[in-house]
Design a protein around this motif. Structure first.
Motif, mmCIF file in Angstrom:
data_model
loop_
_atom_site.group_PDB
_atom_site.id
_atom_site.type_symbol
_atom_site.label_atom_id
_atom_site.label_comp_id
_atom_site.label_asym_id
_atom_site.label_seq_id
_atom_site.Cartn_x
_atom_site.Cartn_y
_atom_site.Cartn_z
ATOM 1 N N PRO A 16 81.897 -10.260 35.718
ATOM 2 C CA PRO A 16 80.514 -9.806 35.940
ATOM 3 C C PRO A 16 79.848 -9.472 34.605
ATOM 4 O O PRO A 16 80.495 -8.943 33.697
ATOM 5 C CB PRO A 16 80.692 -8.535 36.782
ATOM 6 C CG PRO A 16 82.060 -8.600 37.338
ATOM 7 C CD PRO A 16 82.883 -9.414 36.390
ATOM 8 N N MET A 17 78.570 -9.780 34.497
ATOM 9 C CA MET A 17 77.848 -9.486 33.250
ATOM 10 C C MET A 17 77.197 -8.116 33.308
ATOM 11 O O MET A 17 76.926 -7.515 32.272
ATOM 12 C CB MET A 17 76.804 -10.576 33.004
ATOM 13 C CG MET A 17 77.488 -11.907 32.673
ATOM 14 S SD MET A 17 76.536 -13.324 33.181
ATOM 15 C CE MET A 17 77.835 -14.555 33.301
ATOM 16 N N VAL A 18 76.956 -7.631 34.527
ATOM 17 C CA VAL A 18 76.273 -6.339 34.734
ATOM 18 C C VAL A 18 76.951 -5.623 35.899
ATOM 19 O O VAL A 18 77.417 -6.270 36.838
ATOM 20 C CB VAL A 18 74.784 -6.591 35.099
ATOM 21 C CG1 VAL A 18 74.082 -5.304 35.523
ATOM 22 C CG2 VAL A 18 74.035 -7.249 33.946
ATOM 23 N N ASN A 19 77.002 -4.301 35.842
ATOM 24 C CA ASN A 19 77.354 -3.493 37.027
ATOM 25 C C ASN A 19 76.256 -2.444 37.182
ATOM 26 O O ASN A 19 76.065 -1.599 36.300
ATOM 27 C CB ASN A 19 78.717 -2.821 36.843
ATOM 28 C CG ASN A 19 79.172 -2.035 38.084
ATOM 29 O OD1 ASN A 19 78.689 -2.279 39.188
ATOM 30 N ND2 ASN A 19 80.099 -1.112 37.892
ATOM 31 N N GLN A 20 75.519 -2.522 38.296
ATOM 32 C CA GLN A 20 74.408 -1.578 38.532
ATOM 33 C C GLN A 20 74.933 -0.433 39.403
ATOM 34 O O GLN A 20 75.316 -0.655 40.550
ATOM 35 C CB GLN A 20 73.253 -2.300 39.226
ATOM 36 C CG GLN A 20 72.044 -1.404 39.413
ATOM 37 C CD GLN A 20 70.904 -2.063 40.200
ATOM 38 O OE1 GLN A 20 70.590 -1.671 41.306
ATOM 39 N NE2 GLN A 20 70.265 -3.059 39.609
ATOM 40 N N MET A 53 83.349 -0.284 31.732
ATOM 41 C CA MET A 53 82.420 -1.415 31.549
ATOM 42 C C MET A 53 82.420 -1.866 30.088
ATOM 43 O O MET A 53 82.405 -3.061 29.796
ATOM 44 C CB MET A 53 81.011 -1.027 31.980
ATOM 45 C CG MET A 53 80.857 -0.948 33.487
ATOM 46 S SD MET A 53 79.138 -0.694 33.966
ATOM 47 C CE MET A 53 79.265 0.762 34.936
ATOM 48 N N LYS A 54 82.457 -0.873 29.172
ATOM 49 C CA LYS A 54 82.504 -1.207 27.737
ATOM 50 C C LYS A 54 83.752 -2.022 27.439
ATOM 51 O O LYS A 54 83.710 -3.028 26.738
ATOM 52 C CB LYS A 54 82.543 0.100 26.921
ATOM 53 C CG LYS A 54 81.225 0.414 26.278
ATOM 54 C CD LYS A 54 81.366 1.478 25.216
ATOM 55 C CE LYS A 54 80.075 2.273 25.161
ATOM 56 N NZ LYS A 54 80.284 3.676 24.867
ATOM 57 N N GLN A 80 68.918 5.363 25.064
ATOM 58 C CA GLN A 80 69.741 5.720 23.893
ATOM 59 C C GLN A 80 71.239 5.687 24.207
ATOM 60 O O GLN A 80 72.048 5.594 23.309
ATOM 61 C CB GLN A 80 69.308 7.079 23.321
ATOM 62 C CG GLN A 80 67.931 6.976 22.670
ATOM 63 C CD GLN A 80 67.423 8.244 21.999
ATOM 64 O OE1 GLN A 80 66.216 8.478 21.993
ATOM 65 N NE2 GLN A 80 68.288 9.063 21.424
ATOM 66 N N ARG A 81 71.604 5.732 25.485
ATOM 67 C CA ARG A 81 73.012 5.558 25.872
ATOM 68 C C ARG A 81 73.366 4.080 26.059
ATOM 69 O O ARG A 81 74.480 3.753 26.444
ATOM 70 C CB ARG A 81 73.307 6.283 27.191
ATOM 71 C CG ARG A 81 73.310 7.775 27.136
ATOM 72 C CD ARG A 81 73.562 8.338 28.532
ATOM 73 N NE ARG A 81 74.958 8.575 28.823
ATOM 74 C CZ ARG A 81 75.493 8.545 30.051
ATOM 75 N NH1 ARG A 81 74.745 8.253 31.102
ATOM 76 N NH2 ARG A 81 76.770 8.782 30.235
ATOM 77 N N GLY A 82 72.399 3.185 25.843
ATOM 78 C CA GLY A 82 72.664 1.749 25.978
ATOM 79 C C GLY A 82 72.631 1.259 27.413
ATOM 80 O O GLY A 82 73.159 0.192 27.733
#
Ligand code: NAP
Length: 283
Positions: free
Chosen positions: A156-160, A176-177, A223-225
């Protein structure tokens, strides 16, 4: 108009770090709200099959005349369609309702049903150019690890997931990182719960910058990315929530906000009653 910073997903796709969320906006108000958001400068819209307002999002996009390449449009497969064939059909239905040829991001909305089968469907659509990036939503750290390490070719490219000052999700973000998955936070304002807009700490930080609590929360996400997707039906708040690129929180502000974490989730994905409720929803 302010330029929204982007994050680069693993496959090189650039995702705007601020978007406009349309959950719980009634279908008959959505076209106006998305129109207001596009006027305010948003180019990233977050919808879902289960929100019942993809068609209204599509109308607003079409009427705006904004070139497709300037937009970033996300939608999500609902549980009932989370199978190999179901996900493929779901995407085509989403595209038809949105009047689009492709989506920028399509997510598995929930970690339930045949998510591995559904994922194979999304992988094929991604390879075919129908979706520029694919991801998941509401996957906790263990489910995400299982998914990444399990029978998936594309990660997965994103986890919402739900992220706000009262539910900061440091463990989920860490995993995730580790796997190169972009965190995207839903309900940045905790859906307005827990008196978030009058919280003492957030109010003090906001005052020190001449900004509002809402703006501080969104800035904290940036700011937390994290990618943030606030929702509002009010044009003045839609504009306020976009006006966050002319100030910066200090390390001291960030430390103060870090103390607010109480792991207060608005929903519990581990609760069988909640899972049952979701399966029972008819769209
Ligand atoms: P939210 O953005 O945390 O909060 C929205 C609430 O805050 C509304 O009551 C809104 O009221 C109010 N609000 C917005 N801006 C404000 C401001 N500047 N000052 C004061 N109040 C303000 O909640 P959300 O809509 O649940 O989450 C945002 C988006 O995340 C959704 O729209 C959706 O796209 C996504 N989401 C995804 C999932 C998932 O399972 N993947 C789940 C939930 C949400 P007004 O509208 O009256 O301004």
């Amino acid at each position: 108009m302010a330029k929204v910073p982007t994050v680069k997903l693993r496959n090189g796709v650039e995702m705007p770090q601020l978007g406009f969320g349309v959950f719980q906006i009634p279908a008959d108000q959505t076209e106006q709200c998305v129109t207001d958001a596009l006027k305010a400068g948003y180019r990233h819209i977050d919808t879902a099959v289960s929100y019942g307002n993809e068609a209204a999002v599509g109308s607003a996009i079409k009427k705006s005349g904004i070139p497709r390449a300037e937009l970033f449009i996300t939608s999500k497969v609902w549980i009932a369609d989370a199978t190999y064939e179901g996900a493929k059909k779901s995407l085509q239905n989403s595209l038809d309702r949105l009047q689009l040829d492709y989506l920028d991001l399509y997510l598995l909305h929930q970690p339930y049903n045949d998510i591995f089968g559904a994922w194979r469907g999304l992988e094929e659509l991604n390879e075919a150019g129908k979706i520029r990036a694919i991801g998941v939503s509401n996957f906790n750290a263990a489910w995400l690890a299982n998914f990444v390490l399990g029978d998936t070719k594309t990660k997965p490219m994103v986890n919402q997931i739900e992220i706000h000052p009262f539910n900061q999700q440091p463990e989920a973000i860490e995993i995730m990182k580790e796997y190169g998955i972009q965190p995207e936070g839903w309900a940045p304002f905790a859906e307005g719960r827990h008196s978030i807009f009058t919280n003492e700490t957030l109010t003090a930080v906001a005052k020190s910058h001449g900004k509002t609590v809402g703006q501080v929360i969104l800035r904290w996400n940036i700011q937390r990315g994290i990618v943030a997707i606030p929702k509002s039906v009010r044009p003045e708040r839609i504009a306020e929530n976009f006006d966050i690129f002319d100030f910066e929180l200090t390390p001291d502000d960030m430390d103060k906000i870090a103390t607010l974490d109480q792991k207060l989730a608005t929903v519990n994905h581990d609760d069988p009653a909640f899972v049952k409720y979701l399966y029972g929803r008819t769209l």
